[in-house]
Every structure is written in C-alpha cells, then in structure tokens.
Design an enzyme around this catalytic site. Sequence first.
Site, mmCIF file in Angstrom:
data_model
loop_
_atom_site.group_PDB
_atom_site.id
_atom_site.type_symbol
_atom_site.label_atom_id
_atom_site.label_comp_id
_atom_site.label_asym_id
_atom_site.label_seq_id
_atom_site.Cartn_x
_atom_site.Cartn_y
_atom_site.Cartn_z
ATOM 1 N N ASP A 61 0.916 -1.055 -0.095
ATOM 2 C CA ASP A 61 -0.045 0.040 0.024
ATOM 3 C C ASP A 61 1.027 1.079 0.030
ATOM 4 O O ASP A 61 1.271 1.498 0.924
ATOM 5 C CB ASP A 61 -0.986 -0.282 1.252
ATOM 6 C CG ASP A 61 -1.587 1.202 1.441
ATOM 7 O OD1 ASP A 61 -1.819 2.194 0.675
ATOM 8 O OD2 ASP A 61 -2.412 1.496 2.478
ATOM 9 N N LYS A 74 2.823 11.210 -3.270
ATOM 10 C CA LYS A 74 1.535 10.504 -4.238
ATOM 11 C C LYS A 74 0.888 11.543 -4.792
ATOM 12 O O LYS A 74 0.319 11.358 -6.053
ATOM 13 C CB LYS A 74 0.752 9.826 -3.284
ATOM 14 C CG LYS A 74 -0.199 8.744 -3.979
ATOM 15 C CD LYS A 74 -0.815 7.753 -2.993
ATOM 16 C CE LYS A 74 -1.826 6.878 -3.466
ATOM 17 N NZ LYS A 74 -2.286 5.968 -2.420
ATOM 18 N N GLU A 124 -7.059 0.409 -4.443
ATOM 19 C CA GLU A 124 -7.374 0.436 -3.216
ATOM 20 C C GLU A 124 -8.611 -0.277 -2.580
ATOM 21 O O GLU A 124 -8.685 -1.014 -1.653
ATOM 22 C CB GLU A 124 -6.914 1.600 -2.576
ATOM 23 C CG GLU A 124 -5.467 2.014 -2.713
ATOM 24 C CD GLU A 124 -5.086 3.618 -2.507
ATOM 25 O OE1 GLU A 124 -5.958 4.288 -2.215
ATOM 26 O OE2 GLU A 124 -4.020 3.882 -2.814
ATOM 27 N N ASP A 163 -12.797 5.582 2.712
ATOM 28 C CA ASP A 163 -11.393 5.742 2.875
ATOM 29 C C ASP A 163 -10.954 7.126 3.344
ATOM 30 O O ASP A 163 -10.875 7.833 2.497
ATOM 31 C CB ASP A 163 -10.553 5.302 1.520
ATOM 32 C CG ASP A 163 -9.182 5.309 1.994
ATOM 33 O OD1 ASP A 163 -8.670 5.703 2.964
ATOM 34 O OD2 ASP A 163 -8.329 4.554 1.135
HETATM 35 P P1 ADP Z 1 -3.033 7.284 3.753
HETATM 36 O O1 ADP Z 1 -4.098 6.542 3.272
HETATM 37 O O2 ADP Z 1 -3.323 8.841 3.644
HETATM 38 O O3 ADP Z 1 -1.499 7.125 3.692
HETATM 39 P P2 ADP Z 1 -3.610 6.541 6.540
HETATM 40 O O4 ADP Z 1 -4.704 5.612 6.221
HETATM 41 O O5 ADP Z 1 -2.225 5.844 7.154
HETATM 42 O O6 ADP Z 1 -3.180 7.592 5.382
HETATM 43 O O7 ADP Z 1 -4.135 7.564 7.605
HETATM 44 C C1 ADP Z 1 -3.405 8.365 8.259
HETATM 45 C C2 ADP Z 1 -4.346 9.242 9.381
HETATM 46 O O8 ADP Z 1 -4.711 8.385 10.185
HETATM 47 C C3 ADP Z 1 -3.428 10.271 9.995
HETATM 48 O O9 ADP Z 1 -4.186 11.567 9.783
HETATM 49 C C4 ADP Z 1 -3.413 9.826 11.229
HETATM 50 O O10 ADP Z 1 -3.410 10.587 12.444
HETATM 51 C C5 ADP Z 1 -4.848 8.821 11.402
HETATM 52 N N1 ADP Z 1 -4.690 7.848 12.677
HETATM 53 C C6 ADP Z 1 -3.873 6.890 12.614
HETATM 54 N N2 ADP Z 1 -4.294 6.255 13.872
HETATM 55 C C7 ADP Z 1 -5.377 6.871 14.475
HETATM 56 C C8 ADP Z 1 -6.002 6.771 15.705
HETATM 57 N N3 ADP Z 1 -5.846 5.788 16.772
HETATM 58 N N4 ADP Z 1 -7.077 7.738 15.919
HETATM 59 C C9 ADP Z 1 -7.277 8.578 14.908
HETATM 60 N N5 ADP Z 1 -6.585 8.699 13.880
HETATM 61 C C10 ADP Z 1 -5.617 8.079 13.683
HETATM 62 MG MG MG Z 2 -4.462 4.974 2.106
#
Ligand code: ADP
Ligand code: MG
Length: 641
Positions: A19, A81, A182, A204
């Site tokens: 991913d 990205k 995705e 998402d």
């Molecule tokens: P992307 O798909 O954009 O790479 P992610 O799916 O990894 O992103 O999501 C990242 C986001 O998720 C960040 O804003 C992070 O702060 C939030 N996040 C991760 N864990 C938690 C949690 N336990 N509670 C709230 N938000 C969270």
């Molecule tokens: Mg993602």
Amino acid sequence: MTLLDIFDPKASPKPIGIDLGTTNSLVAFVRDGRPQCIRDCDNDPLVPSIVHYGAHNTIIVGKEAGRLAATHPRETIVSIKRFMGRGARDPETRRLGPYKFVEPKDDADAKVVKFEVGDRAVNPIEVSAEILKVLKKMADDELKRVGGAVITVPAYFDDAQRQATKDAGRLAGLEVLRLLNEPTAAALAYGLDSKKNGTFAVYDLGGGTFDITILLLDEGVFQVRSTGGDSALGGDDMDRALAEVLLPQMGFDAGGDRPPEIVRIAIDAAKKIKHALTDEQVVDVELPSKGGATATVRVTRAQFDELIRPIVERTGVACRRALKDAGLKAADLDGVILVGGSTRVPFVRDYVAKVFGMTPLGDIDPDQVVALGAAVQADLLAGEGDPDEVLLLDVLPLSLGIETMGGVVEKILPRNTTVPAGARQTFTTYADNQTGFEIHVLQGEREIAADCRSLAKFTLKGIPPMPAGLARLEVSFDVDADGLLHVSAREVKTGLEQKVEVKPSYGLDDDQIEQMLMEALDHGEQDLKQRKLIEQRVEAQRMLMATRQGLEADGDLVSDEQREKIGKAMGALDAACAGSSVGAIESGIAELDRLTHDWAGKRMDRAIAKAIGGKKLDNVEGSVATAAGVDAHVAAEVKES
Ligand code: ADP
Ligand code: MG
C-alpha cells in the site's frame, strides 16, 4: 541452545502486497493462508511516506524523515503521491507544498515535475521508489526471497498516474505483478470476493485524502461503479482544528505572532491527543507555553467530536453523490468497509453508520486493510489461482457531452459510466437552411459549455438546405477499453458523416478532476438557473422566429386586431429575453402561445389541405398522417409557437 533460522535457497520467492499511501505505506504477505503486515524494528507496520534528501547524497525515509520535515521543509518531500503523473507546468503542482521546482528546459522536460533538493533534482517516480525500496528491504529481511509485488493505487488514478506508480516499482527493483485499486484490495482483505455477488461502499479517510468508492461484485469480479471524494480532506484537518484550540491555551492567539516551530508543536500534540481520544474519553497534556511556562490542557472526546463534526460531515456529501452516481440507495448496499487511519476515530465510525444506515465493517485494522488485500491478490497471482479472477473495470471520471444552442451542455455519457461504453443522441437544426453543424465535444459536470473542458471541435458540412427541425443529426459517443473517445456525427437524411477521436483523460489528473467536480457542486444551483435562463431564451427566440415566418406566410389568417396583439406580445417577449428573469420569459412565451393558438390551428388546416391537394378532409383520414409528416416543419413550428 539457539535455533537457527535456516534459509532454504530452493524455497519459492514470496509475493508481496504494497500500500503506497499518501501519508503512510505498508508491505504485507500471506503466511499459512493468512495475510499479515511486516513490521519495522519498533514493531510498527506503518512507514510514513516521507523522504528526506540530506547532504552527501544521504536519503532518509519514514519516521526519521518526518522529524526533519519541520527544519528542512524543502529537502523533505511529504505526500509525494499527489505529484505522481504530474507535469511541471501543471498549475496544481506549484500549489502543493513548500518545494523548490526545477524550471523545465522544454516541453518534453515539463512532462514530469522535478524537485530541487540540495544539489540534486528528483522526480516523483524517484521519490516514490525510495519509499518502495525501504518496504522491499523490510520484506527482504523478513522473507529472504521476495517475489513479485502488487501495488495499490486509488481507483480514480489515470493512465499517467498508474504508469508512474509502476515505474517507481521497477526503479525500486520490484517486479510489479499488477496494480490493484485500493478499495478492491480492502474488499479482498475482507474476503468479500467469496460472496460472488453484492454491492459495497468503501469509505477511505486517510491523512489528507478522502475517497469513497462503490464496488459491484458480479460473479466474483469487482467493478468500480462510482468513485468520489475530496483530495484535500483527512486526519490532518482534524489535527489543524485541534491545534487551533491548543495554541491560545499555550499563549498564542490567532491574531498574534506564531512562530512556525510553535505551530508544529501544537499540531504534533494535537495528533497525539487525537489518537489517544480514540480509546479514552479525556486526555490531559502538558504543553510549552509563552514565556517558558507549561500549560496543562484537557481535551474531552465530546469536545473533539464537536470540533471535527464539520470536517467529517463534508464526507457525507460525497458519499451520497457516489451512491447517486451508481444509481443506488444506501439500503441497496450489502456492506460498507472502513479504510484509512482516520476511520479509527469513533465519531467517524458513528457518522458512517448513520450515512449508510448500517454498521460498517471495521474489524481489520483500517490502516492495514489495503496492504493485506494487496498481499492476498499477490498470493493469488503467484499461485494456482486464475490471475484474471479478480479484475477491475474503469469508469469515466467526468461526463462527456456536446454543446447545444445557447452554449449549454448536453451530456451524452455521464460520469462514472463503466467503460467501454457507447451512447447515441439525435439533434436537429435550429434555423432554416442550416447547411453545417458544429460539434463541440466537452468534458465536465457544469451546465454551461464555457465552464467545461473543450476536448474537440469539428464541423459536419454540406447538408442540403432544409427547414429548421427537419435535419436529423445523430451523434454517437464511444469510449473504448483504453479510454479513447470516438465521436461520430451523421445526418440521417443525407447519410453525411464525420468522425473524430479524442483521449478524454489526456493531461487531466485526479486533482483537476476533483476540482472540476467540486466546482460543479459549488455552482450547481447557479448553473442550473443559468441553464434554465439560456434554454428559455433559446425557446423564446425560436418561437419569435417561427411566428415572424408564420406571419409572412399565413398572415392573411389573422385579423388586424389579432395581429396587433401578437406584435405586442412579441415585443414584450423580446424585451423579456434581454432581462434575466426566467419567469418573465416563461410568461411571455405562454402569452404568445395563447394569442397564436387559434391561428396555429388554421395554419395547420391549410397546410394539410395543401398537402392533400384540396381533397375533402373527412374522406382522407389515412393520408393525414403522411401529410402531417411531409409538412413536419409546419407542424413542429406550430406546436412550438
Ligand atoms: P493514507 O492512506 O493517506 O496514507 P492512513 O490511512 O495511514 O493515510 O491514515 C493516516 C491518518 O490516520 C493520519 O491522519 C493519522 O493521524 C490517522 N490515525 C491513525 N491512527 C489513528 C487513531 N488511532 N485515531 C485517530 N486517527 C488516527
Ligand atoms: Mg490509504
């Protein structure tokens, strides 16, 4: 005695799933039939998608790079990205991030954006490859022999963005088996493909992007029915909103001077508080305060929920739109899947449940689910399974149509139509003796041609003069599997035909598409009003023209008194057209229609009588239809006026 982990060189290489996220990236594989993520030395599967370019050609990726972002913003690339498949002269490019861009030498050079980092220049493919190399290294350490990789991309990624992602994989030394959407990956992680049929929504919410996808599972094959979202909405917005609450408590009010490092501290603290509030109801933190003191700040879940409510509610609009685009109601869905770290927030989960009227699937860690699904797919591809078992069809990201009278757009293929697709529509002439049609092919959601993207213009000439409304122009749109649009226009009566070929997605990337959609949403009401006004004006002018012609031809059938009334009504309608009141034009049309009604009947009788050569009406019923057909223009004119 220590047992050695013996590496069998004959063991077959293990395929992996990746991913490659905007905020975080992960790598996973299947062990004993179960997908699992590979963790770093801190037991963390998430690698922040951040790349720092330091002195002496050093490159740092992940958490450590994240720490350097505050002090070295230009040499530390975040959210690469967003730049994938993007050109240097793309206006959006300059809007993103604090980076220094290399001025392109020529048009060919401008095709790919380049960042100046220290004494080097790097492009998005190279930056992404650095992230992929780290993931590959993690897999190498864990698996010893790494096989091919499945890399995920957003469902709305276009050709250029997909190609750039593939290139990055190759540059990182990976054999890219396939790119996988995705949302489809998330559905695979939940094993939904085993259900054979169903409709699912994939919600998402990541760090800086929100994507909603409606997937149709048909005999084990996933199709994207519609996609939507907001490329500038995510967990980062929650962090910023909470930081705005923390800063005044640290002694930095909105109006005053706020050093960037203080803002950074507040945002980092906000993120930690947000994560803690996912499990706790109350969080207390100590924060540095103005003048070297410390401030103790308390944030409750209820406070946080209220703070993020407007952010979260913005996702609902896109969800409802995606459902509408797919021609579905929430009740038609068989399931909703939560993806992205931000869907861990309890308020978000509750909101999604409310929007779709069902409890979403969220047992699989939402920030791992895409990587896990990619691993399942990689395993399938490498194994005995039929590699085409899970495939995906593309959809049109924006509607395609043509310009009609008055500059309004007639949509021929609506957005989210699954390609390949075709549609045909018939148009007619507006004026008498029109010998050419100009076909203006447009892309976009707006109602007015000038607000849409012009794809092609061509003319169909040599049509013999015919009265208005008699020519029949058939316009066909065909989008083939490669996304190429073929437009053909044919005048049915003469068989004259003209064709063009256009590539609808060429040069358009997701952000531009996103922006066009947002604009259409923002302007929706205003656009419709304007369209209505233009349509009424066109209608009024057509009626005025027909009445004028009628007066010339059959003026003897109206009394002088009637003629004067009609003249006045025509003047009033003409004046109404100059104004912008739809209502005034509508009532002007109605008035002229009322005044010409009886006269129109007489004209019709005369036309019929003429066509049947003076035969008496009561014994020629059979030929009336043909007669009316011959004089269709008169009939049409009369009906319209
Ligand atoms: P992307 O798909 O954009 O790479 P992610 O799916 O990894 O992103 O999501 C990242 C986001 O998720 C960040 O804003 C992070 O702060 C939030 N996040 C991760 N864990 C938690 C949690 N336990 N509670 C709230 N938000 C969270
Ligand atoms: Mg993602």
